[in-house]
Enzyme design. Structure first.
Site, PDB file in Angstrom:
ATOM      1  N   ARG A   1       4.726  23.015   0.925  1.00  0.00           N
ATOM      2  CA  ARG A   1       4.640  22.009   1.996  1.00  0.00           C
ATOM      3  C   ARG A   1       3.356  21.188   1.926  1.00  0.00           C
ATOM      4  O   ARG A   1       3.304  20.053   2.414  1.00  0.00           O
ATOM      5  CB  ARG A   1       4.797  22.701   3.369  1.00  0.00           C
ATOM      6  CG  ARG A   1       5.019  21.721   4.510  1.00  0.00           C
ATOM      7  CD  ARG A   1       5.480  22.396   5.804  1.00  0.00           C
ATOM      8  NE  ARG A   1       5.584  21.396   6.863  1.00  0.00           N
ATOM      9  CZ  ARG A   1       6.175  21.571   8.020  1.00  0.00           C
ATOM     10  NH1 ARG A   1       6.752  22.708   8.308  1.00  0.00           N
ATOM     11  NH2 ARG A   1       6.224  20.600   8.915  1.00  0.00           N
TER      12      ARG A   1
ATOM     13  N   HIS B   1      -3.226  12.094   2.512  1.00  0.00           N
ATOM     14  CA  HIS B   1      -3.749  12.499   3.814  1.00  0.00           C
ATOM     15  C   HIS B   1      -5.190  13.006   3.777  1.00  0.00           C
ATOM     16  O   HIS B   1      -5.855  13.002   4.802  1.00  0.00           O
ATOM     17  CB  HIS B   1      -2.837  13.548   4.455  1.00  0.00           C
ATOM     18  CG  HIS B   1      -1.564  12.971   4.998  1.00  0.00           C
ATOM     19  ND1 HIS B   1      -0.630  12.338   4.199  1.00  0.00           N
ATOM     20  CD2 HIS B   1      -1.065  12.906   6.258  1.00  0.00           C
ATOM     21  CE1 HIS B   1       0.378  11.936   4.941  1.00  0.00           C
ATOM     22  NE2 HIS B   1       0.149  12.254   6.196  1.00  0.00           N
TER      23      HIS B   1
ATOM     24  N   ARG C   1       7.324  30.992  27.100  1.00  0.00           N
ATOM     25  CA  ARG C   1       7.276  31.523  25.708  1.00  0.00           C
ATOM     26  C   ARG C   1       8.301  30.891  24.783  1.00  0.00           C
ATOM     27  O   ARG C   1       8.710  31.469  23.783  1.00  0.00           O
ATOM     28  CB  ARG C   1       7.439  33.038  25.697  1.00  0.00           C
ATOM     29  CG  ARG C   1       6.356  33.752  26.445  1.00  0.00           C
ATOM     30  CD  ARG C   1       6.285  35.218  26.087  1.00  0.00           C
ATOM     31  NE  ARG C   1       5.180  35.836  26.789  1.00  0.00           N
ATOM     32  CZ  ARG C   1       5.265  36.286  28.042  1.00  0.00           C
ATOM     33  NH1 ARG C   1       6.396  36.192  28.695  1.00  0.00           N
ATOM     34  NH2 ARG C   1       4.223  36.820  28.620  1.00  0.00           N
TER      35      ARG C   1
ATOM     36  N   LYS D   1       6.389  21.003  13.265  1.00  0.00           N
ATOM     37  CA  LYS D   1       4.964  21.061  13.600  1.00  0.00           C
ATOM     38  C   LYS D   1       4.789  20.432  14.971  1.00  0.00           C
ATOM     39  O   LYS D   1       5.136  19.258  15.159  1.00  0.00           O
ATOM     40  CB  LYS D   1       4.137  20.283  12.579  1.00  0.00           C
ATOM     41  CG  LYS D   1       3.776  21.058  11.346  1.00  0.00           C
ATOM     42  CD  LYS D   1       2.693  20.296  10.580  1.00  0.00           C
ATOM     43  CE  LYS D   1       2.351  20.980   9.284  1.00  0.00           C
ATOM     44  NZ  LYS D   1       1.342  20.216   8.517  1.00  0.00           N
TER      45      LYS D   1
ATOM     46  N   GLU E   1       4.873   6.787   5.039  1.00  0.00           N
ATOM     47  CA  GLU E   1       5.383   8.156   4.837  1.00  0.00           C
ATOM     48  C   GLU E   1       6.678   8.111   4.023  1.00  0.00           C
ATOM     49  O   GLU E   1       6.926   8.975   3.183  1.00  0.00           O
ATOM     50  CB  GLU E   1       5.629   8.849   6.188  1.00  0.00           C
ATOM     51  CG  GLU E   1       4.401   8.923   7.109  1.00  0.00           C
ATOM     52  CD  GLU E   1       3.381  10.013   6.731  1.00  0.00           C
ATOM     53  OE1 GLU E   1       3.548  10.654   5.682  1.00  0.00           O
ATOM     54  OE2 GLU E   1       2.410  10.189   7.496  1.00  0.00           O
TER      55      GLU E   1
ATOM     56  N   LYS F   1      12.122  15.955   3.076  1.00  0.00           N
ATOM     57  CA  LYS F   1      11.293  16.749   3.983  1.00  0.00           C
ATOM     58  C   LYS F   1      11.999  18.062   4.323  1.00  0.00           C
ATOM     59  O   LYS F   1      11.386  19.127   4.331  1.00  0.00           O
ATOM     60  CB  LYS F   1      10.934  15.960   5.249  1.00  0.00           C
ATOM     61  CG  LYS F   1      10.066  16.812   6.180  1.00  0.00           C
ATOM     62  CD  LYS F   1       8.912  16.129   6.817  1.00  0.00           C
ATOM     63  CE  LYS F   1       8.030  17.137   7.553  1.00  0.00           C
ATOM     64  NZ  LYS F   1       7.216  16.549   8.589  1.00  0.00           N
TER      65      LYS F   1
ATOM     66  N   ASN G   1       1.022  16.312   2.067  1.00  0.00           N
ATOM     67  CA  ASN G   1      -0.264  15.738   2.450  1.00  0.00           C
ATOM     68  C   ASN G   1      -0.827  14.754   1.427  1.00  0.00           C
ATOM     69  O   ASN G   1      -1.994  14.371   1.505  1.00  0.00           O
ATOM     70  CB  ASN G   1      -1.291  16.863   2.692  1.00  0.00           C
ATOM     71  CG  ASN G   1      -0.888  17.703   3.873  1.00  0.00           C
ATOM     72  OD1 ASN G   1      -0.416  17.186   4.884  1.00  0.00           O
ATOM     73  ND2 ASN G   1      -1.022  19.010   3.745  1.00  0.00           N
TER      74      ASN G   1
ATOM     75  N   HIS H   1      -1.942   5.562  11.528  1.00  0.00           N
ATOM     76  CA  HIS H   1      -1.855   6.713  10.624  1.00  0.00           C
ATOM     77  C   HIS H   1      -1.297   6.289   9.256  1.00  0.00           C
ATOM     78  O   HIS H   1      -1.845   6.638   8.212  1.00  0.00           O
ATOM     79  CB  HIS H   1      -0.987   7.801  11.263  1.00  0.00           C
ATOM     80  CG  HIS H   1      -0.793   8.996  10.390  1.00  0.00           C
ATOM     81  ND1 HIS H   1      -1.834   9.816  10.031  1.00  0.00           N
ATOM     82  CD2 HIS H   1       0.316   9.485   9.771  1.00  0.00           C
ATOM     83  CE1 HIS H   1      -1.369  10.782   9.238  1.00  0.00           C
ATOM     84  NE2 HIS H   1      -0.069  10.600   9.060  1.00  0.00           N
TER      85      HIS H   1
HETATM   86  N1  NAD Z   1       4.594  16.825  13.662  1.00  0.00           N
HETATM   87  C1  NAD Z   1       4.433  16.252  12.496  1.00  0.00           C
HETATM   88  O1  NAD Z   1       4.851  16.766  11.456  1.00  0.00           O
HETATM   89  C2  NAD Z   1       3.765  14.920  12.442  1.00  0.00           C
HETATM   90  C3  NAD Z   1       3.804  14.161  11.269  1.00  0.00           C
HETATM   91  C4  NAD Z   1       3.234  12.892  11.270  1.00  0.00           C
HETATM   92  C5  NAD Z   1       2.641  12.404  12.431  1.00  0.00           C
HETATM   93  N2  NAD Z   1       2.617  13.169  13.567  1.00  0.00           N
HETATM   94  C6  NAD Z   1       2.028  12.665  14.811  1.00  0.00           C
HETATM   95  O2  NAD Z   1       2.763  11.521  15.197  1.00  0.00           O
HETATM   96  C7  NAD Z   1       1.940  10.698  16.029  1.00  0.00           C
HETATM   97  C8  NAD Z   1       2.150   9.251  15.667  1.00  0.00           C
HETATM   98  O3  NAD Z   1       3.498   8.925  15.893  1.00  0.00           O
HETATM   99  P1  NAD Z   1       4.013   7.406  15.968  1.00  0.00           P
HETATM  100  O4  NAD Z   1       3.433   6.649  14.851  1.00  0.00           O
HETATM  101  O5  NAD Z   1       5.462   7.463  16.143  1.00  0.00           O
HETATM  102  O6  NAD Z   1       3.252   6.852  17.250  1.00  0.00           O
HETATM  103  P2  NAD Z   1       3.638   6.758  18.811  1.00  0.00           P
HETATM  104  O7  NAD Z   1       4.438   7.894  19.254  1.00  0.00           O
HETATM  105  O8  NAD Z   1       2.353   6.502  19.496  1.00  0.00           O
HETATM  106  O9  NAD Z   1       4.535   5.435  18.870  1.00  0.00           O
HETATM  107  C9  NAD Z   1       3.976   4.183  18.530  1.00  0.00           C
HETATM  108  C10 NAD Z   1       4.247   3.136  19.601  1.00  0.00           C
HETATM  109  O10 NAD Z   1       5.601   2.696  19.495  1.00  0.00           O
HETATM  110  C11 NAD Z   1       6.216   2.713  20.781  1.00  0.00           C
HETATM  111  N3  NAD Z   1       7.650   2.923  20.522  1.00  0.00           N
HETATM  112  C12 NAD Z   1       8.283   4.075  20.207  1.00  0.00           C
HETATM  113  N4  NAD Z   1       9.560   3.830  19.901  1.00  0.00           N
HETATM  114  C13 NAD Z   1       9.764   2.501  20.040  1.00  0.00           C
HETATM  115  C14 NAD Z   1      10.873   1.634  19.841  1.00  0.00           C
HETATM  116  N5  NAD Z   1      12.041   2.105  19.385  1.00  0.00           N
HETATM  117  N6  NAD Z   1      10.723   0.316  20.088  1.00  0.00           N
HETATM  118  C15 NAD Z   1       9.509  -0.172  20.489  1.00  0.00           C
HETATM  119  N7  NAD Z   1       8.423   0.599  20.669  1.00  0.00           N
HETATM  120  C16 NAD Z   1       8.544   1.906  20.444  1.00  0.00           C
HETATM  121  C17 NAD Z   1       5.508   3.797  21.527  1.00  0.00           C
HETATM  122  O11 NAD Z   1       5.616   3.623  22.911  1.00  0.00           O
HETATM  123  C18 NAD Z   1       4.073   3.628  21.034  1.00  0.00           C
HETATM  124  O12 NAD Z   1       3.435   2.622  21.766  1.00  0.00           O
HETATM  125  C19 NAD Z   1       0.517  11.212  15.842  1.00  0.00           C
HETATM  126  O13 NAD Z   1       0.122  11.900  16.992  1.00  0.00           O
HETATM  127  C20 NAD Z   1       0.627  12.162  14.668  1.00  0.00           C
HETATM  128  O14 NAD Z   1      -0.302  13.221  14.746  1.00  0.00           O
HETATM  129  C21 NAD Z   1       3.177  14.406  13.583  1.00  0.00           C
HETATM  130 ZN    ZN Z   2       1.283  11.679   7.875  1.00  0.00          ZN
END
Ligand code: NAD
Ligand code: ZN
Length: 365
Positions: free
Chosen positions: A241, A248, A121, A143, A185, A227, A245, A265
């Protein structure tokens, strides 16, 4: 650079976001939350790069560490992976006083946060984001989610971390395309909220793209401040908030229409911001200069600004399915000035259609 600390004030969940260029301050930033046992959640790429550093810092703090390594990629943000992580947590005796450390990009951050929110939990977790997107966006705001085969991010919660530690040095190894995706972003914050930052960004974007430390640190600081401010006003996205978006509505539609395979993304969000701004221009909400500035900044960040070969009808249909829509109408966040946006949910569908017929660049030329 001097270490930076930003407070995110929430009534029961206040925490700090630390920005530094090494792991030196990590110990201090997470000490109050690190229990007897810790589980680091990371992916294979990030494991090879940084996991040993983090493990040895946790060990030196007297914590017994287990590390869970998942394969990189969005497909791993699933209930199946979550179940494997619960198993590993149980087998290693994690209890309510233990901590989960999310080490990696947004995939690992959302997944590890989801585990932390639900295991027993809810137990403490800390975000150590290593992509630009995670550092300016996903690690802040609480989130957490996993995907369902039918919909992205549909199983989740709002669950705040105890601390966020950003080591900008980790960005040195990030691939260019991933760096640009985070830039979308980062640029977004200038257009939705921070006019002053937008002015600075216009003149300093080349330094950021060269990953110059001071520029990068300042840009990440401004992004996290915006943010944090927005989330502190509206933790559960009941109002303000929503402006996060911007880009988006069309962005998510494009991602879903192309099965998350064509655009990252940030690329989809960049296109979304451009086409949404062109709707605002057609509505007379802004003049052409905002659209022009947006396109120029995005191009400098190596982000796309024109959609080619997309079936507009299918795209609009995909946009109608967004979980953020209310009562069947599509919700849009549109610019209404420099560094200022508003939320609209009754846009004339003709206008949306028109927006995809002409490239926004041509529209203002
Ligand atoms: N929670 C939120 O508010 C929120 C906001 C925006 C996006 N997201 C989520 O985030 C995700 C996308 O995140 P992302 O773009 O970071 O993608 P990701 O986590 O897939 O990372 C991208 C790639 O970079 C690699 N990587 C990470 N750090 C590295 C580094 N320092 N050096 C080399 N390679 C590295 C990873 O292994 C991966 O292959 C999606 O699932 C999306 O839904 C969440
Ligand atoms: Zn986004």
């Amino acid at each position: 650079m001097k270490p930076i600390s930003i407070d995110l004030d929430l009534p029961n969940n206040a925490y700090s976001i630390h920005i530094d260029q090494s792991w030196e301050g990590l110990d201090k930033a997470i000490k109050p939350f690190v229990g007897h046992k810790a589980m680091v959640v990371t992916d294979e790429n990030v494991y090879d790069l940084f996991a040993r550093d983090i493990e040895s810092i946790l060990n030196s703090m007297g914590s017994q560490v287990t590390t869970a390594v998942v394969k990189p990629g969005e497909e791993r943000k699933s209930l199946k992976t979550a179940e494997n992580l619960y198993t590993q947590a149980l087998e290693n005796g994690l209890d309510r006083s233990s901590v989960i450390i999310a080490l990696g990009g947004g995939v690992v951050g959302d997944l590890a946060g989801f585990i932390a929110a639900t295991y027993m939990r809810g137990i403490n977790y800390v975000q150590i984001p290593t992509t630009l997107l995670a550092q300016v966006d996903s690690s802040v705001g609480g989130k957490v989610a996993v995907n369902h085969p039918l919909a992205k991010n549909i199983i989740g919660s709002f669950y705040q971390p105890k601390s966020v530690y950003i080591n900008i040095d980790t960005l040195k190894t990030l691939q260019d395309r991933q760096f640009s995706t985070g830039m979308a972003e980062l640029i977004k914050y200038g257009f939705i909220w921070d006019n002053e930052f937008l002015g600075w960004l216009q003149h300093n974007i080349d330094g950021i793209m060269k990953r110059q430390e001071e520029d990068l640190a300042y840009a990440i600081e401004c992004s996290c401040k915006t943010k944090a401010h927005i989330v502190s006003q509206d933790e559960r996205e009941k109002g303000l908030r929503t402006i996060l978006n911007f880009g988006h509505t069309i962005g998510h539609g494009l991602e879903s229409l192309t099965n998350y395979g064509l655009y990252t993304h940030g690329e989809a969000v960049a296109l979304g911001m451009v086409y949404e701004s062109s709707i605002a221009y057609r509505m007379g909400l802004v003049d052409g200069s905002i659209l022009d500035l947006l396109i120029r900044v995005l191009e400098k960040a190596n982000l796309p600004t024109e959609i080619h070969g997309v079936d507009t009808e299918a795209l609009i249909k995909a946009m109608t399915h967004d979980k953020k829509n209310k009562g069947g109408s599509i919700v849009f966040v549109l610019p209404v000035g420099t560094g200022k946006v508003d939320v609209f949910n009754n846009i004339d569908s003709m206008l949306i259609h028109e927006a995809f017929k002409v490239s926004p660049k041509e529209l203002i030329s």
